[in-house]
Scaffold this motif. Structure first.
Motif, PDB file in Angstrom:
ATOM      1  N   ASN A  16       0.820  -1.204   0.000  1.00 49.29           N
ATOM      2  CA  ASN A  16       0.000   0.000   0.000  1.00 49.29           C
ATOM      3  C   ASN A  16       0.858   1.258   0.000  1.00 49.29           C
ATOM      4  O   ASN A  16       0.562   2.237  -0.698  1.00 49.29           O
ATOM      5  N   LEU A  17       1.932   1.247   0.775  1.00 48.07           N
ATOM      6  CA  LEU A  17       2.747   2.448   0.947  1.00 48.07           C
ATOM      7  C   LEU A  17       3.648   2.745  -0.245  1.00 48.07           C
ATOM      8  O   LEU A  17       3.834   3.912  -0.616  1.00 48.07           O
ATOM      9  N   ALA A  18       4.209   1.710  -0.871  1.00 48.48           N
ATOM     10  CA  ALA A  18       5.285   1.925  -1.845  1.00 48.48           C
ATOM     11  C   ALA A  18       4.826   2.754  -3.042  1.00 48.48           C
ATOM     12  O   ALA A  18       5.531   3.676  -3.472  1.00 48.48           O
ATOM     13  N   TRP A  19       3.674   2.445  -3.625  1.00 45.26           N
ATOM     14  CA  TRP A  19       3.254   3.187  -4.825  1.00 45.26           C
ATOM     15  C   TRP A  19       2.952   4.641  -4.499  1.00 45.26           C
ATOM     16  O   TRP A  19       3.171   5.533  -5.337  1.00 45.26           O
ATOM     17  N   LYS A  20       2.481   4.898  -3.279  1.00 52.65           N
ATOM     18  CA  LYS A  20       2.197   6.274  -2.880  1.00 52.65           C
ATOM     19  C   LYS A  20       3.487   7.067  -2.705  1.00 52.65           C
ATOM     20  O   LYS A  20       3.583   8.224  -3.158  1.00 52.65           O
ATOM     21  N   LEU A  21       4.467   6.464  -2.036  1.00 51.95           N
ATOM     22  CA  LEU A  21       5.762   7.129  -1.901  1.00 51.95           C
ATOM     23  C   LEU A  21       6.355   7.443  -3.268  1.00 51.95           C
ATOM     24  O   LEU A  21       6.896   8.534  -3.498  1.00 51.95           O
ATOM     25  N   ALA A  22       6.268   6.475  -4.186  1.00 53.18           N
ATOM     26  CA  ALA A  22       6.865   6.668  -5.509  1.00 53.18           C
ATOM     27  C   ALA A  22       6.202   7.823  -6.247  1.00 53.18           C
ATOM     28  O   ALA A  22       6.879   8.628  -6.905  1.00 53.18           O
ATOM     29  N   LEU A  23       4.871   7.937  -6.169  1.00 50.50           N
ATOM     30  CA  LEU A  23       4.182   9.044  -6.829  1.00 50.50           C
ATOM     31  C   LEU A  23       4.613  10.386  -6.256  1.00 50.50           C
ATOM     32  O   LEU A  23       4.838  11.352  -6.994  1.00 50.50           O
ATOM     33  N   VAL A  24       4.722  10.457  -4.941  1.00 48.22           N
ATOM     34  CA  VAL A  24       5.124  11.719  -4.310  1.00 48.22           C
ATOM     35  C   VAL A  24       6.566  12.051  -4.669  1.00 48.22           C
ATOM     36  O   VAL A  24       6.899  13.205  -4.954  1.00 48.22           O
ATOM     37  N   LEU A  25       7.431  11.054  -4.689  1.00 49.28           N
ATOM     38  CA  LEU A  25       8.832  11.289  -5.032  1.00 49.28           C
ATOM     39  C   LEU A  25       8.973  11.805  -6.462  1.00 49.28           C
ATOM     40  O   LEU A  25       9.858  12.624  -6.750  1.00 49.28           O
ATOM     41  N   ARG A  26       8.103  11.366  -7.369  1.00 45.43           N
ATOM     42  CA  ARG A  26       8.156  11.842  -8.753  1.00 45.43           C
ATOM     43  C   ARG A  26       7.467  13.182  -8.939  1.00 45.43           C
ATOM     44  O   ARG A  26       7.473  13.729 -10.036  1.00 45.43           O
ATOM     45  N   GLY A  27       6.832  13.685  -7.890  1.00 44.93           N
ATOM     46  CA  GLY A  27       6.117  14.947  -8.014  1.00 44.93           C
ATOM     47  C   GLY A  27       4.766  14.808  -8.665  1.00 44.93           C
ATOM     48  O   GLY A  27       4.136  15.812  -9.026  1.00 44.93           O
ATOM     49  N   ALA A  28       4.281  13.570  -8.833  1.00 49.27           N
ATOM     50  CA  ALA A  28       2.981  13.358  -9.457  1.00 49.27           C
ATOM     51  C   ALA A  28       1.834  13.491  -8.472  1.00 49.27           C
ATOM     52  O   ALA A  28       0.671  13.551  -8.872  1.00 49.27           O
ATOM     53  N   ALA A  29       2.141  13.493  -7.182  1.00 52.39           N
ATOM     54  CA  ALA A  29       1.123  13.636  -6.144  1.00 52.39           C
ATOM     55  C   ALA A  29       1.713  14.444  -5.002  1.00 52.39           C
ATOM     56  O   ALA A  29       2.938  14.509  -4.832  1.00 52.39           O
ATOM     57  N   GLY A  30       0.835  15.030  -4.215  1.00 56.72           N
ATOM     58  CA  GLY A  30       1.272  15.837  -3.090  1.00 56.72           C
ATOM     59  C   GLY A  30       1.422  15.026  -1.825  1.00 56.72           C
ATOM     60  O   GLY A  30       1.034  13.852  -1.745  1.00 56.72           O
ATOM     61  N   ASP A  31       1.966  15.674  -0.799  1.00 58.04           N
ATOM     62  CA  ASP A  31       2.251  15.002   0.469  1.00 58.04           C
ATOM     63  C   ASP A  31       1.008  14.411   1.109  1.00 58.04           C
ATOM     64  O   ASP A  31       1.088  13.408   1.817  1.00 58.04           O
ATOM     65  N   ALA A  32      -0.152  15.001   0.874  1.00 54.37           N
ATOM     66  CA  ALA A  32      -1.381  14.513   1.498  1.00 54.37           C
ATOM     67  C   ALA A  32      -1.676  13.064   1.121  1.00 54.37           C
ATOM     68  O   ALA A  32      -2.343  12.349   1.875  1.00 54.37           O
ATOM     69  N   LEU A  33      -1.202  12.627  -0.037  1.00 56.64           N
ATOM     70  CA  LEU A  33      -1.416  11.231  -0.431  1.00 56.64           C
ATOM     71  C   LEU A  33      -0.844  10.278   0.603  1.00 56.64           C
ATOM     72  O   LEU A  33      -1.400   9.201   0.851  1.00 56.64           O
ATOM     73  N   LEU A  34       0.263  10.655   1.233  1.00 54.88           N
ATOM     74  CA  LEU A  34       0.926   9.764   2.187  1.00 54.88           C
ATOM     75  C   LEU A  34       0.123   9.597   3.470  1.00 54.88           C
ATOM     76  O   LEU A  34       0.284   8.596   4.176  1.00 54.88           O
ATOM     77  N   ASP A  35      -0.746  10.552   3.786  1.00 52.50           N
ATOM     78  CA  ASP A  35      -1.606  10.384   4.955  1.00 52.50           C
ATOM     79  C   ASP A  35      -2.591   9.239   4.767  1.00 52.50           C
ATOM     80  O   ASP A  35      -3.081   8.660   5.745  1.00 52.50           O
ATOM     81  N   SER A  36      -2.902   8.916   3.509  1.00 56.80           N
ATOM     82  CA  SER A  36      -3.860   7.837   3.259  1.00 56.80           C
ATOM     83  C   SER A  36      -3.299   6.479   3.654  1.00 56.80           C
ATOM     84  O   SER A  36      -4.069   5.537   3.874  1.00 56.80           O
ATOM     85  N   TYR A  37      -1.977   6.362   3.769  1.00 57.20           N
ATOM     86  CA  TYR A  37      -1.393   5.070   4.181  1.00 57.20           C
ATOM     87  C   TYR A  37      -1.910   4.674   5.563  1.00 57.20           C
ATOM     88  O   TYR A  37      -2.500   3.601   5.746  1.00 57.20           O
ATOM     89  N   GLY A  38      -1.716   5.518   6.557  1.00 55.82           N
ATOM     90  CA  GLY A  38      -2.206   5.201   7.891  1.00 55.82           C
ATOM     91  C   GLY A  38      -3.721   5.172   7.964  1.00 55.82           C
ATOM     92  O   GLY A  38      -4.301   4.334   8.670  1.00 55.82           O
ATOM     93  N   ALA A  39      -4.375   6.082   7.230  1.00 53.46           N
ATOM     94  CA  ALA A  39      -5.837   6.116   7.244  1.00 53.46           C
ATOM     95  C   ALA A  39      -6.427   4.816   6.716  1.00 53.46           C
ATOM     96  O   ALA A  39      -7.481   4.360   7.183  1.00 53.46           O
ATOM     97  N   GLU A  40      -5.741   4.189   5.765  1.00 57.57           N
ATOM     98  CA  GLU A  40      -6.237   2.938   5.194  1.00 57.57           C
ATOM     99  C   GLU A  40      -5.746   1.711   5.959  1.00 57.57           C
ATOM    100  O   GLU A  40      -6.513   0.779   6.212  1.00 57.57           O
ATOM    101  N   ARG A  41      -4.478   1.696   6.325  1.00 51.14           N
ATOM    102  CA  ARG A  41      -3.906   0.460   6.855  1.00 51.14           C
ATOM    103  C   ARG A  41      -4.057   0.295   8.371  1.00 51.14           C
ATOM    104  O   ARG A  41      -4.119  -0.830   8.862  1.00 51.14           O
ATOM    105  N   ARG A  42      -4.108   1.398   9.138  1.00 51.08           N
ATOM    106  CA  ARG A  42      -4.229   1.198  10.575  1.00 51.08           C
ATOM    107  C   ARG A  42      -5.554   0.533  10.962  1.00 51.08           C
ATOM    108  O   ARG A  42      -5.570  -0.359  11.833  1.00 51.08           O
TER     109      ARG A  42
END
Length: 543
Positions: free
Chosen positions: A326-352
């Motif tokens: 779940n986390l890896a594809w989100k990190l990759a998008l943010v690292l490429r500048g294709a998505a903003g930092d808020a995308l990474l908050d969805s990791y905990g919101a979904e997985r916790r």
């Protein structure tokens, strides 16, 4: 200046999955582990069907299918009485069955897969400390030679187990408790004539209220080979928890010998049997704990670093692998500048919430046993297979769109995208599965088109979608039976068996958006370019 995009700490199945997926999605990473060499543990052995689907997408399924053995079901005895056999049979819409594979073999396959991307595990490297700032994380590692190395990375991912240095460095709460019993594990051969591919569970209740006498044997690759677990012999038990007070994992006490395991088989086996060929053994302690959050700034935790619980139902390793997935594809998008930092908050919101449910369920099952409850055996099996994991409350889903047809749609936003068969392409003389189209690291837009679909719709939807996703989108037209639509610029497959329509409740013309991790990001009916672009911007704009 940074040394790498992501530093992954811990090279168990979770860390290896995180590193391999980061590399597949185009991110640079380093992965370190404090152990000088891999361990030959058969600790986590159950592989769930959903994890097999994950490995299929990663490109690892062929190797796993060659190495693992099927888990057909379970044979049970309680107080000397044989109970009905449990068959682990899933419907044909699920492409993989339950399997068993020793943890060390899983790690070998994942490490080999990671090396195909040019990344190797750096062993004998221990995380000593880290500090983060708005632009990155600076970590200090102890190197194999005993020196110190400073590593600058954009993100840090802690996959370093129950005693996680990353979690402790963040100061996260890890609330929960511990079971009083200790268990002993052994990788052995047992010469009984139980049917191949079936686990064995024998329980004898003690009248004095002492912990039940129990024997659990899970089949492993090899003739009559099992991972055996049982209550530990008293002379092997150590009272000391880890230095952090968390009593979970392999114990530093005495190692069980063949004689300890044989004594249990003599007491509990439903037929006379001899234990031999001990490959590995340990005493194991169990806690149930859950971190209060999975992210703090640029640092994340996954797997046992975030949640620990009883091994009932083989949920732990599989849950951790899917954390990383779940986390890896989100990190990759943010690292490429294709998505903003808020995308990474969805990791905990979904997985916790998933971790919370698994901890609660495995604790209940450890105390009462696994049973179908009110949902029935079919639902129980799908839950244990982790096919029912979903993210209905994800911040990436439009609540209004998610409610569309909620009572009748078989698959809703946030749920696992099911497979289907019988897709036909003009140049292929054989039918394909939907999962064949979903192995890309991109989002996938599926346009279901019947005879009534406007001719210019596929191209317009594809153009709008690719622009909103900054090019990170694959598009396919799925043609309903009877459709003769021409879809220039959009590859088409025909729903030859009508399984796509049945599995998804598809309504022409409809757009179904599938995330890189195989979950529905949303549906747009009737499909239109503006609606598709708005749906994608929930991920790609970082809003």
């Amino acid at each position: 200046m940074v040394d790498t995009d992501v530093l992954v700490v811990g090279a168990g199945p979770v860390g290896l999955t995180a590193a391999a997926e980061l590399r597949r999605h185009g991110a640079e990473c380093r992965i370190v582990d404090r152990l000088a060499s891999p361990q030959r543990y058969a600790k986590a052995v159950g592989v769930q069907p959903r994890t097999m689907e994950v490995w299929d997408t990663m490109g690892l399924a062929r190797q796993v299918l060659a190495a693992a053995v099927p888990m057909h079901g379970q044979l049970s005895w309680v107080d000397g009485e044989e109970k009905p056999r449990i068959e682990l049979a899933l419907p044909t819409d699920v492409p993989y069955a339950f399997a068993a594979l020793p943890q060390y073999a899983t790690e070998e396959l994942l490490a080999g897969h990671l090396e195909t991307f040019g990344t190797r595990v750096e062993r004998g490297c221990e995380l000593l400390s880290f500090e983060q700032d708005p632009d990155g994380v600076e970590a200090v590692l102890r190197t194999p030679g005993g020196g110190a190395e400073r590593v600058r990375c954009r993100y840090l991912v802690g996959c370093d187990g129950a005693h996680s240095a990353v979690r402790k460095g963040l100061g996260l709460d890890f609330g929960g408790g511990a079971f009083t019993e200790s268990y002993m594990l052994g990788d052995v051969e047992i010469d009984w004539d139980m049917p191949a591919g079936y686990g064995v569970r024998v329980v004898r209740h003690r009248p004095d209220g002492a912990p039940d006498d129990v024997l659990v044997a899970i089949p492993l690759p090899g003739h009559n080979r099992y991972r055996m677990s049982t209550v530990a012999a008293p002379e092997l038990v150590s009272d000391a928890a880890g230095r952090d007070g968390i009593a979970h994992g392999l114990d530093a006490g005495g190692l069980p010998g063949v004689e300890h395991l044989q004594a249990v088989v003599d007491r509990l086996s439903p037929q006379p049997a001899t234990v031999s060929a001990l490959r590995w053994s340990s005493v194991f302690r169990i806690s149930h704990r859950l971190a209060d959050r999975y992210r703090q700034g640029r640092v994340f935790i996954a797997g046992d670093a975030a949640h620990i619980h009883p091994p009932t139902g083989a949920q732990g390793m599989n849950t951790g692998i899917q954390d990383a997935y779940n986390l890896a594809w989100k990190l990759a998008l943010v690292l490429r500048g294709a998505a903003g930092d808020a995308l990474l908050d969805s990791y905990g919101a979904e997985r916790r919430p998933v971790g919370e449910e698994v901890v609660g369920r495995t604790v209940r099952h450890a105390r009462t046993g696994i049973g179908p409850g009110g949902d029935g055996m079919a639902t129980l099996l799908r839950r244990e297979a982790q096919l029912l994991v979903g993210y209905p409350d994800s911040p990436l889903i439009d609540p209004a769109a998610a409610a569309d047809g909620a009572a009748v749609l078989p698959v809703r936003p946030g749920e696992r995208a099911p497979d289907c068969r019988g897709l036909v392409q003009p140049l292929a003389t054989f039918p394909q599965r939907l999962f064949d189209l979903l192995r890309s690291p991109h989002h996938t837009l599926l346009l279901y088109l019947g005879p009534d679909a406007p001719a210019d719709l596929p191209g317009a939807c594809a153009e709008a979608g690719r622009e909103a996703a900054r090019g990170e989108l694959d598009v396919y037209a799925v043609l309903a039976p009877g459709s003769t639509a021409d879809t220039p610029g959009v590859p088409a497959v025909r729903d030859g068996l009508d399984e796509f329509r049945a599995a998804y409740g598809a309504r022409s013309p409809e757009a179904v958006l599938v995330r890189p991790d195989g979950y529905l990001a949303g549906r747009v009916h009737p499909a239109d370019p503006a609606g598709i672009a708005a749906l994608l911007r929930r991920t790609f704009s970082g809003d």
